[in-house]
Enzyme design. Structure first.
Site, PDB file in Angstrom:
ATOM      1  N   GLY A   1       0.851  -1.194   0.000  1.00 40.57           N
ATOM      2  CA  GLY A   1       0.000   0.000   0.000  1.00 40.57           C
ATOM      3  C   GLY A   1       0.887   1.244   0.000  1.00 40.57           C
TER       4      GLY A   1
ATOM      5  CB  SER B   1       0.654   4.270  -4.525  1.00 41.36           C
ATOM      6  OG  SER B   1      -0.688   3.983  -4.202  1.00 41.36           O
TER       7      SER B   1
ATOM      8  N   GLY C   1      -1.167   8.159   1.004  1.00 41.93           N
ATOM      9  CA  GLY C   1      -1.459   8.237   2.433  1.00 41.93           C
ATOM     10  C   GLY C   1      -0.301   7.797   3.314  1.00 41.93           C
ATOM     11  CE1 TYR C   2      -0.582   8.934   8.823  1.00 41.39           C
ATOM     12  CE2 TYR C   2      -2.665   7.759   8.898  1.00 41.39           C
ATOM     13  CZ  TYR C   2      -1.864   8.809   9.320  1.00 41.39           C
ATOM     14  OH  TYR C   2      -2.336   9.735  10.222  1.00 41.39           O
TER      15      TYR C   2
ATOM     16  CG  PHE D   1      -4.810  -2.784  -7.431  1.00 41.58           C
ATOM     17  CD1 PHE D   1      -4.364  -3.058  -8.702  1.00 41.58           C
ATOM     18  CD2 PHE D   1      -5.919  -3.477  -6.967  1.00 41.58           C
ATOM     19  CE1 PHE D   1      -4.996  -3.990  -9.510  1.00 41.58           C
ATOM     20  CE2 PHE D   1      -6.565  -4.410  -7.759  1.00 41.58           C
ATOM     21  CZ  PHE D   1      -6.097  -4.666  -9.033  1.00 41.58           C
TER      22      PHE D   1
ATOM     23  CG  LEU E   1      -2.587  -3.591   1.467  1.00 42.33           C
ATOM     24  CD1 LEU E   1      -2.973  -5.049   1.236  1.00 42.33           C
ATOM     25  CD2 LEU E   1      -2.166  -2.944   0.157  1.00 42.33           C
TER      26      LEU E   1
ATOM     27  CE1 TYR F   1      -8.281   8.584  14.379  1.00 42.97           C
ATOM     28  CE2 TYR F   1     -10.549   7.818  14.221  1.00 42.97           C
ATOM     29  CZ  TYR F   1      -9.628   8.805  14.559  1.00 42.97           C
ATOM     30  OH  TYR F   1     -10.078   9.991  15.074  1.00 42.97           O
TER      31      TYR F   1
ATOM     32  CE1 TYR G   1     -11.945   4.149  10.821  1.00 40.77           C
ATOM     33  CE2 TYR G   1     -11.409   2.799  12.708  1.00 40.77           C
ATOM     34  CZ  TYR G   1     -11.118   3.241  11.450  1.00 40.77           C
ATOM     35  OH  TYR G   1     -10.016   2.752  10.799  1.00 40.77           O
TER      36      TYR G   1
HETATM   37  P1  NAD Z   1      -4.925   5.368   1.259  1.00 43.91           P
HETATM   38  O1  NAD Z   1      -6.235   5.202   0.579  1.00 43.91           O
HETATM   39  O2  NAD Z   1      -4.287   6.713   1.235  1.00 43.91           O
HETATM   40  O3  NAD Z   1      -3.850   4.326   0.661  1.00 43.91           O
HETATM   41  C1  NAD Z   1      -4.168   2.973   0.490  1.00 43.91           C
HETATM   42  C2  NAD Z   1      -3.057   2.272  -0.260  1.00 43.91           C
HETATM   43  O4  NAD Z   1      -3.453   0.888  -0.453  1.00 43.91           O
HETATM   44  C3  NAD Z   1      -2.791   2.823  -1.678  1.00 43.91           C
HETATM   45  O5  NAD Z   1      -1.399   2.778  -1.952  1.00 43.91           O
HETATM   46  C4  NAD Z   1      -3.508   1.826  -2.593  1.00 43.91           C
HETATM   47  O6  NAD Z   1      -2.941   1.712  -3.891  1.00 43.91           O
HETATM   48  C5  NAD Z   1      -3.256   0.535  -1.818  1.00 43.91           C
HETATM   49  N1  NAD Z   1      -4.192  -0.547  -2.163  1.00 43.91           N
HETATM   50  C6  NAD Z   1      -5.533  -0.581  -1.974  1.00 43.91           C
HETATM   51  N2  NAD Z   1      -6.042  -1.757  -2.431  1.00 43.91           N
HETATM   52  C7  NAD Z   1      -4.966  -2.469  -2.892  1.00 43.91           C
HETATM   53  C8  NAD Z   1      -4.822  -3.752  -3.481  1.00 43.91           C
HETATM   54  N3  NAD Z   1      -5.851  -4.577  -3.643  1.00 43.91           N
HETATM   55  N4  NAD Z   1      -3.583  -4.156  -3.861  1.00 43.91           N
HETATM   56  C9  NAD Z   1      -2.507  -3.333  -3.713  1.00 43.91           C
HETATM   57  N5  NAD Z   1      -2.583  -2.113  -3.142  1.00 43.91           N
HETATM   58  C10 NAD Z   1      -3.797  -1.695  -2.736  1.00 43.91           C
HETATM   59  O7  NAD Z   1      -5.134   4.843   2.764  1.00 43.91           O
HETATM   60  P2  NAD Z   1      -4.626   5.385   4.188  1.00 43.91           P
HETATM   61  O8  NAD Z   1      -5.623   6.316   4.733  1.00 43.91           O
HETATM   62  O9  NAD Z   1      -3.196   5.767   4.131  1.00 43.91           O
HETATM   63  O10 NAD Z   1      -4.792   4.049   5.053  1.00 43.91           O
HETATM   64  C11 NAD Z   1      -3.728   3.139   5.274  1.00 43.91           C
HETATM   65  C12 NAD Z   1      -3.943   2.458   6.631  1.00 43.91           C
HETATM   66  O11 NAD Z   1      -3.889   3.446   7.666  1.00 43.91           O
HETATM   67  C13 NAD Z   1      -5.313   1.764   6.762  1.00 43.91           C
HETATM   68  O12 NAD Z   1      -5.158   0.591   7.520  1.00 43.91           O
HETATM   69  C14 NAD Z   1      -6.112   2.774   7.561  1.00 43.91           C
HETATM   70  O13 NAD Z   1      -7.176   2.187   8.281  1.00 43.91           O
HETATM   71  C15 NAD Z   1      -5.035   3.311   8.484  1.00 43.91           C
HETATM   72  N6  NAD Z   1      -5.357   4.596   9.120  1.00 43.91           N
HETATM   73  C16 NAD Z   1      -5.832   5.637   8.386  1.00 43.91           C
HETATM   74  C17 NAD Z   1      -6.175   6.818   9.030  1.00 43.91           C
HETATM   75  C18 NAD Z   1      -6.742   7.991   8.263  1.00 43.91           C
HETATM   76  O14 NAD Z   1      -7.217   8.954   8.869  1.00 43.91           O
HETATM   77  N7  NAD Z   1      -6.700   7.959   6.933  1.00 43.91           N
HETATM   78  C19 NAD Z   1      -5.998   6.961  10.419  1.00 43.91           C
HETATM   79  C20 NAD Z   1      -5.451   5.900  11.118  1.00 43.91           C
HETATM   80  C21 NAD Z   1      -5.137   4.708  10.475  1.00 43.91           C
END
Ligand code: NAD
Length: 400
Positions: free
Chosen positions: A49, A51, A53-54, A75, A145, A231, A241
């Site tokens: 994952g 590409s 966010g985190y 993806f 992811l 989260y 949530y």
């Molecule tokens: P995001 O949507 O920014 O990024 C998701 C990543 O997953 C992308 O790189 C995408 O290409 C990849 N991905 C998705 N489906 C895929 C697949 N089938 N195969 C390969 N790659 C795939 O998400 P995010 O917000 O950074 O979340 C990442 C984690 O952090 C999650 O577990 C989320 O619950 C957690 N989180 C998020 C927050 C928030 O506020 N956004 C807060 C705390 C924790």
């Protein structure tokens, strides 16, 4: 072509190549400016994952803060004709270019990380590019992811997550981000099948599959660690949530963390779930209630001078919790708590005071919806100073 944002509901269907590069370069500059975190501790990092966010921030901090080689999986939608690629596709290119210019190995595999074929490709790549090339095995696996669907690799079933409350219908305050209106939403409770599907998509089984496959293939270095993200938040968002379907999935991540730690013990490694702060990401924008909470949270944290964006938050995670020898800030369930600033009394008291007061007329005064919108557009490469959004850009970047 000239690329403009085209927003449909919770996503923007276009992405700006130059803007995505500005986004990645800005995060790289932040990490460079913050100074090296460690030398030689993290040699090789796998980011699932990678590409956006985190996950993207973890990859940037691994490379530019720790000098690590990185292998990423994401993806993406490829560019086609006059359709731009997904933002992640441009982010990956920008990241690889920057890391390679620094002399670091950086490769991204594009495809479904839930599929066994991707695990095979990743293991082959680690063996060929890292182990046989004398760079070593994997020291850290970041599992980041976030997806609405998962095709189960063993059964072939397509599981779709449902972001819903459990038990009873929920009548709760939210915001219509486009219209800038505070609204009341009514959410029906999840069925047992919807809850099970959400756990199948966002729970810990796939993380376990990954760690089992990597360990069986002997590509994990002694002391290898893995981290996945969760989260928790506060009572304002709990009904949708932590106490809803997503919370059930995240509890399953805790279960998986313990199971993986047991298996990694022989290598002297461990798995941890890290509780991160709320940010604007493609994944989080789709969760009802969260955008309103985030708008209030950002306003309060900015007013108090303690706002953290994605890259500064992840830099702090690496610098204070993932660096070798760090004193871990764990809760009673063994999770790394990075949400300490968000959950601090000064912040939460103020957010909770504003929550019943906020309505469409005072949203800009009590909340930071414009900051939310700006961060949302930036995910897709829009709104960066210094980028000429009227210039002709090549959506294919000469790559496909
Ligand atoms: P995001 O949507 O920014 O990024 C998701 C990543 O997953 C992308 O790189 C995408 O290409 C990849 N991905 C998705 N489906 C895929 C697949 N089938 N195969 C390969 N790659 C795939 O998400 P995010 O917000 O950074 O979340 C990442 C984690 O952090 C999650 O577990 C989320 O619950 C957690 N989180 C998020 C927050 C928030 O506020 N956004 C807060 C705390 C924790």
């Amino acid at each position: 072509m000239i690329v403009k944002p085209r927003i449909r509901g919770f996503i923007c269907t276009t992405a700006h190549p130059t803007g995505c590069k500005a986004s990645v370069d800005g995060q790289v500059d932040y990490v460079r400016g913050a100074g090296a975190i460690s030398a030689g501790e993290l040699n090789n990092v796998l980011v699932l994952g990678c590409s956006a966010g985190y996950g993207l921030a973890c990859r940037i901090v691994s490379a530019f803060g720790c000098g690590a080689n990185t292998l990423g999986v994401s993806f993406e939608k490829l560019p086609e004709g006059n359709r731009t690629a997904s933002a992640g596709w441009y982010n990956n290119i920008a990241f690889e270019d920057a890391a390679q210019a620094e002399g670091l190995y950086a490769k991204t595999l594009d495809g479904d990380a839930f599929a066994d074929e991707m695990r095979t490709r990743v293991i082959e790549t680690i063996n060929r590019d890292l182990v046989q090339a004398g760079k070593g095995k994997i020291d850290l696996v970041v599992y980041s992811l976030a997806s609405p669907v998962r095709q189960h690799p063993k059964t072939g079933t397509l599981h779709r997550s449902a972001i819903k409350p459990l038990g009873e219908a929920l009548d709760i305050k939210s915001v219509h981000v486009d219209r800038g209106e505070v609204i009341q939403v009514n959410l029906e409770p999840a069925t047992p099948e919807e809850t099970a599907d959400t756990v199948a998509v966002m729970g810990g089984e796939d993380w376990e599959f990954w760690m089992d496959a990597l360990q069986d293939a002997d590509v994990l270095a002694p002391g290898c660690r893995t981290v996945a993200f969760t989260y928790i938040g506060t009572e304002l968002t709990w009904p949708i949530y932590w106490e809803g379907t997503l919370g059930q999935a995240k509890l399953d991540l805790d279960r998986a963390s313990r199971a993986i730690s047991g298996k990694l013990a022989g290598l002297g490694g461990e798995a941890r779930v890290a509780v991160l702060k709320a940010i604007v990401s493609q994944a989080s924008s789709a969760i009802p209630v969260v955008p309103l909470y985030v708008a209030l949270l950002f306003k309060v944290m900015k007013e108090q001078g303690i706002h953290e964006d994605i890259i500064s938050h992840i830099h702090r995670l690496f610098a204070t919790q993932l660096k070798q020898g760090s004193e871990l800030r764990l809760d009673e369930d063994g999770r790394i708590r990075m949400d300490d600033v968000e959950l601090s009394e000064a912040v939460q008291q103020e957010v909770q005071r504003r929550w019943p007061l906020v309505d469409s007329s005072n949203l800009d005064e009590l909340g930071d919806l414009s900051g939310f919108r700006e961060d949302f557009l930036k995910i897709f490469g829009f709104g960066f100073a210094g980028v000429d959004y009227d210039a002709d850009v090549d959506p294919v970047m000469g790559r496909v």
